[in-house]
Each structure stands twice: as C-alpha cells, then as structure tokens.
Design a protein around this motif. Structure first.
Motif, PDB file in Angstrom:
ATOM      1  N   LEU A 117       1.414  18.623  -1.102  1.00 52.24           N
ATOM      2  CA  LEU A 117       2.632  17.838  -1.638  1.00 52.24           C
ATOM      3  C   LEU A 117       3.486  18.748  -2.053  1.00 52.24           C
ATOM      4  CD1 LEU A 117       4.502  15.443  -2.141  1.00 52.24           C
ATOM      5  CD2 LEU A 117       2.968  15.206  -4.251  1.00 52.24           C
ATOM      6  N   TYR A 166       7.760   7.033  -7.034  1.00 51.20           N
ATOM      7  CA  TYR A 166       6.434   6.885  -6.752  1.00 51.20           C
ATOM      8  C   TYR A 166       5.628   7.126  -5.517  1.00 51.20           C
ATOM      9  CZ  TYR A 166       8.213   4.325 -10.670  1.00 51.20           C
ATOM     10  OH  TYR A 166       8.742   3.757 -12.050  1.00 51.20           O
ATOM     11  N   THR A 167       6.642   8.145  -4.867  1.00 49.60           N
ATOM     12  CA  THR A 167       6.333   8.380  -3.320  1.00 49.60           C
ATOM     13  C   THR A 167       6.667  10.002  -3.229  1.00 49.60           C
ATOM     14  OG1 THR A 167       8.435   8.172  -2.346  1.00 49.60           O
ATOM     15  CG2 THR A 167       6.933   6.200  -2.398  1.00 49.60           C
ATOM     16  N   PRO A 168       6.238  10.629  -2.187  1.00 44.31           N
ATOM     17  CA  PRO A 168       6.582  11.967  -1.994  1.00 44.31           C
ATOM     18  C   PRO A 168       8.126  11.963  -1.829  1.00 44.31           C
ATOM     19  CG  PRO A 168       4.639  11.351  -0.695  1.00 44.31           C
ATOM     20  CD  PRO A 168       5.128  10.230  -1.234  1.00 44.31           C
ATOM     21  N   VAL A 196       9.291  12.712  -5.204  1.00 43.94           N
ATOM     22  CA  VAL A 196       9.262  14.129  -5.817  1.00 43.94           C
ATOM     23  C   VAL A 196      10.289  15.215  -4.898  1.00 43.94           C
ATOM     24  CG1 VAL A 196       7.452  16.113  -5.329  1.00 43.94           C
ATOM     25  CG2 VAL A 196       6.665  13.814  -5.805  1.00 43.94           C
ATOM     26  N   ALA A 218       7.415  10.815  -9.677  1.00 47.03           N
ATOM     27  CA  ALA A 218       6.483  10.806  -8.910  1.00 47.03           C
ATOM     28  C   ALA A 218       5.331   9.613  -9.042  1.00 47.03           C
ATOM     29  CB  ALA A 218       5.738  12.056  -8.845  1.00 47.03           C
ATOM     30  N   ASN A 228       2.626  10.111 -10.008  1.00 49.30           N
ATOM     31  CA  ASN A 228       1.276  10.743 -10.013  1.00 49.30           C
ATOM     32  C   ASN A 228       0.180   9.910  -9.480  1.00 49.30           C
ATOM     33  OD1 ASN A 228       2.878  12.709 -11.340  1.00 49.30           O
ATOM     34  ND2 ASN A 228       2.475  11.363 -13.164  1.00 49.30           N
ATOM     35  N   SER A 241       1.150  11.196  -4.556  1.00 47.58           N
ATOM     36  CA  SER A 241       2.303  11.848  -5.120  1.00 47.58           C
ATOM     37  C   SER A 241       1.836  12.589  -6.337  1.00 47.58           C
ATOM     38  CB  SER A 241       3.275  10.760  -5.561  1.00 47.58           C
ATOM     39  OG  SER A 241       2.749   9.745  -6.532  1.00 47.58           O
TER      40      SER A 241
END
Lengths: 282, 284
Positions: free
Chosen positions: B70, B146-148, B151, B227, B229, B234
């Motif tokens: 990631l 809250y997903t890639p 990020v 993110a 996490n 993520s």
C-alpha cells in the motif's frame, strides 16, 4: 516579456482550459482542506470556538509546542551557522559527504525520526538502562519531543545558508581578518549582514515545521494529555474522542500559523530574491 | 588541491586566514553524530538483535507485506498524479498571466506549511461518507475515506509542491530560441511542446517525481486519519512501526523502518540514474 512572444503563445482555448484546470485543481486539492478547517472549527459559532481554545489542555498544548520550538529552532540555527561556516569558508577532506549527511533527515520518514530515539533512549533502548540508573527519562518527556523535533528540522537553516555562503566566498571575511577584526567581530559585522535574509528564511521554515511536526513526536511522546501532547498531538486526541469542533479549533490555530508562514515566506522571496539561495524545491 | 599542497603531502584541510574552522567543524560533526549518525546506527543494528528469523518473520508477515504494498503503491500513483498536475500548474504559473497568479503561486507551498495532522483531519472530514465530497460518491457505493483511495488522496496533497517547484525554475530559464525555431520551421504548437520543451523538462520532472514519492512513502500525519488503518487494507508502513513499538517489539519496528529506508534509497538511486540519462538526452 517572454509571455508576449508570439511563437510561444498557446492557442487561447488551450491556455484558458489549462488556467481553468489549474484553478479548479487548487480549489479542490489545496483550498478545500483549508476552508474545511475554519468551517468545522466554527460549527458551534465563535462561542464554541473560543471555549475550545480556553480548555486547560489546549493551553498547555500550545505552551508545549512553543517550548519545543523555542529549544529546537535555536539549536538548529546555531548548527546551521556552524555547518555553513565550516563548509563554505574552508576546504577540507570529506566535505561533500558532510553536506549529504546534513540533508539525510529530509529523506527519512518522520516516524523513523521518532523511532530512532526510542531505540536509543527508550526503556529497552541502548542507553535505557544507563539513563534509568541516574533516573533520567527521555522518552515520554519534553526531552524526547525536543530530540525528535530537532532531528526532523535539522537541515532547514543549514541548507539555506550553505549555497548562499558558498556563492559569497570568503573575500570579505579575509579582508576583515587581515585588518585585525576578531572572529566574532568579523562574524557579526561582515558575515551576518550578508546572510541575514537567508538566515531568517531558514529559521522561518524551521519554526513552521517544528511547530507542526506530528509523526516524529507522536512516537516519542506517549501523548499524555496536558503533559506531552503538543498542538498537533492534541488535535489527534480530540479528533479520536469525536470532539470535532475542539480538534478543528486547535487545528485552525496551526492553519493560521501556516498561512502567516506562507505570507512571510512569499514576502521574503519577493523582496530578497537575489540574497536568498536559489533553491526553492524541497 | 594546489600543487604546493600536494608537495607538502596530504593534509586534512587547506590552510586559511579565517578563524573558527576547528570549533565550527567540531561542533558540526558532534551535532551530526548525535542527531544523525548514532540514530541511524541504532536503526541499522537493532533489527537483528532478536535474530534473523524474527526479522524475516516480521517482514514476510502478510500484514507487513500488505502495508508495504500500500505505502509504495499509493505513493507511486500519487507521485504520477502530481507529475501530471504539477507540470500543468507549473506551465500555467510560468507561461500565462491572469488575475490571482501570484496568489496561486504562493499557495503551491501550502502542503509544506500546513501541519500534517491538520491536513489529515481536514481530508478525513471532506472525504468521509458524510463529508462534502465523500457524500457525493457514497450513493454510488464509492468509498474514499478508510480505503486505499483515501490514502492516495492524502499523498497527492502532501506531494503536490515538489513537482511544481522542480519544474518552475527550469521552465523560467528555458531557452525560448529553440521553441521559436521549431515554430518558424513549421512545427505545430503541440508538436513543439512535446519534441522541444518536454525533453528539456524531463530531468526536473523526474526529480520532482522522486521527491514527491519519497515524501509520500514516509508520510504519516496526513494519512492516518483518512486511512482508517484497517489491517491488510488501509494500513501504511509507517503506522506499522508505531504498532510494533506499542507491542514493545523494538527489533520488529526497527526492521520495518530499515527496510522502508533501504527500499526508498534504492528507488531514489534508480530515479537519479534515470534523471542523469534524461539530462544527457535532453542536451543532445
């Protein structure tokens, strides 16, 4: 002047489209987050906003942030001056390696900058048992915050001064020394006036980063509320406790400080372009 | 070294009339040893103290591998996006005149000046399912925070200034004669840009790309809020260091840190070589 050259003129449609695209990109990527900070901070009006800032923990976070910056920035300023003096006024073996070494803190993750001090001075650190014997604690104290912040902001002053002082050479200082000026007199009356704007520029960037640093201090602080929580860490605590207004209120102070930094930085760049080192990308 | 100095044999420093060489260099070296060399030594040696097997175990752990994928993947995509938009913005700022240009120019550095935690909570608020932008996508089942994807958005924000600030000075100094010659010889505007301007910009573009990528790989504050996490989904590599430390696994934390540092370093070396090659091609 170059903007008027006909051969280099892009078709107006293309130019218009690119300008529009850039402004839209700025608005969404940069300005939206900035605007969100103030909107969220004022969600419960000015009353709620000022109430959040008067919280004792918020005040102690502000104090702590100022304290850490007040130690780390002068340390790195003295270091920057010493390093730039050695590198720019003298020829010695291993100089380029030294200059590379100074830039290293910029290329490591802030989290690693905090981690290394835990590895050295933490309870299980190399010097942990020794420090424990003398009852000294580094990690989870202000000392740890200062160490991590100093490492993260170490290159700022040095990298502004080194290129400038190298370009200026050492003729003026040599003349002063030949005419009998002592070392400090030479420095304060000859060198310092020549580098003051670049020095100010470096100190400004160093201060901004020192006050806003998060990753490195998060690792060494243990985030003890009211004790080792700097402003950015206090923002995190509040946010994780779903105290959104309070989190954004403290964040708004940091954002305001960032805007002032940008304004002073732009002013310095516009006024003293020649005197500042010509390296803006970082 | 001058001929005279060579005759006297090797010496550490050239003689100088100026004072303060000893104290200045001594202080510099002591300071760097304390703040950079000693810490880096600890980072290099401590991963191995629990044995190579422990290090290997941490590194081949699925959670670690996913975090690395990631961190490096999102940083690469973010640096690509910044390369495209950074070039457009640099072009617009240097070549066109329009109201507000100088203000825009000053705001390019906002991600440098804005503390990462502030950017982090702000981005999280905007792209959360109930946020200003998040709520536009939520009805279509597209989640950003809250997903890639979230990020990546945070990494685009922090890496934005690097490409602009690398390209801008090159574009300002760009020799207009080559461009005018191409136009005079009948090359269209687009063709001129791609065959004359682009090759000259390539080294600076690669430099900005590497800076943006390197910054993104290590970024923490602006990412962890948006993110969410979630392990294996993520969670970024720097966060993994924090988690290992909280478990008092110093060797594991140092291991993740060391691998991050080495991989970024190798990547930067490759980009540096590419930049050198592009520079030679651009001049030829």
């Amino acid at each position: 002047m170059s903007r008027r050259s006909i051969a280099r003129r892009d078709p107006p449609v293309l130019a218009g489209a690119l300008i529009f695209l850039s402004i839209a990109y700025f608005a969404v990527v940069l300005l939206l987050p900035l605007a969100t900070v103030s909107v969220e901070a004022l969600r419960r009006g000015f009353g709620g906003y000022f109430q959040a800032l008067q919280d004792p923990d918020a005040i102690s976070a502000i104090r702590l942030t100022l304290l850490v910056a007040a130690i780390a920035v002068p340390l790195n300023t003295v270091f920057g001056l010493a390093a730039a003096w050695a590198v720019s006024k003298f020829e010695f073996w291993g100089k380029s390696a030294l200059v590379t070494l100074i830039d290293i803190p910029f290329s490591i993750s802030p989290v690693i900058s905090g981690l290394v001090f835990v590895l050295l001075y933490g309870a299980n650190g190399w010097f942990g048992p020794l420090l424990d014997k003398y009852n000294i604690q580094v990690i989870f104290t202000v000392t740890g915050l200062v160490l991590a912040t100093t490492l993260v902001t170490l290159p700022f002053v040095a990298r502004e001064l080194i290129p400038l002082m190298q370009a200026q050479g050492s003729d003026e200082e040599s003349a002063a020394a030949t005419l009998g000026a002592g070392p400090w007199r030479t420095f304060f009356l000859v060198t310092l006036p020549n580098i003051r704007w670049a020095l100010m520029y470096g100190v400004l960037l160093c201060t901004a980063r020192a006050m806003g640093e998060f990753g490195a201090v998060a690792v060494v602080s243990g985030t003890i509320r009211g004790e080792t929580a700097t402003m950015p860490l206090h923002v995190e605590i509040l946010y994780n406790e779903y105290q959104s207004v309070a989190a954004f209120a403290v964040a708004s102070l940091l954002a305001l400080f960032a805007l002032v930094t940008l304004a002073v930085k732009t002013l310095l760049e516009a006024q003293f372009a020649d005197e500042l080192a010509a390296q803006r990308a970082r | 070294m001058t001929a005279a100095a060579r005759k006297r044999g090797w010496r550490f420093a050239e003689p100088s009339a100026l004072p303060g060489f000893g104290p200045a260099l001594g202080f510099t070296l002591a300071y760097l040893s304390f703040f950079v060399l000693l810490p880096l030594t600890a980072l290099t040696l401590r991963p191995w103290e629990a044995g190579f097997d422990h290090f290997w175990g941490v590194m081949t752990n699925e959670r670690t591998i996913d975090a690395f994928k990631l961190s490096f993947g999102a940083s690469f995509v973010a640096a690509c996006i910044n390369a495209v938009f950074g070039t457009v913005v640099a072009w617009v700022l240097v070549r066109y005149d329009f109201p507000g240009r100088r203000l825009l120019d000053a705001f390019v550095d906002l991600p440098f000046a804005l503390p990462t935690a502030v950017a982090g909570i702000s981005l999280a608020a905007i792209y959360a399912p109930n946020g200003l932008v998040g709520s536009l996508f939520d009805p279509y089942g597209v989640r950003i925070a809250y997903t890639p994807l979230g990020v990546m958005i945070a990494l685009v924000f922090v890496g934005f200034p690097f490409v602009v600030r690398s390209i801008q000075p090159v574009l300002e100094d760009f020799d207009s004669e080559a461009e005018e010659a191409a136009a005079t010889l009948g090359a269209g505007r687009i063709r001129t840009i791609f065959h004359v301007v682009a090759p000259a910009l390539l080294p600076a573009l690669l430099a900005g790309f590497s800076l943006s990528f390197a910054r993104a790989v290590g970024e923490y504050g602006s990412v962890i809020f948006i993110a969410g996490n979630i392990p294996n989904v993520s969670e970024i590599a720097p966060l993994l260091i924090v988690i290992r430390l909280e478990e008092f696994d110093y060797a594991g934390a140092a291991g993740v840190g060391l691998v991050m540092l080495v991989v970024s370093f190798v990547f930067l070396l490759i980009l540096n070589a590419l930049q050198g090659a592009a520079g030679r091609r651009g001049r030829a």
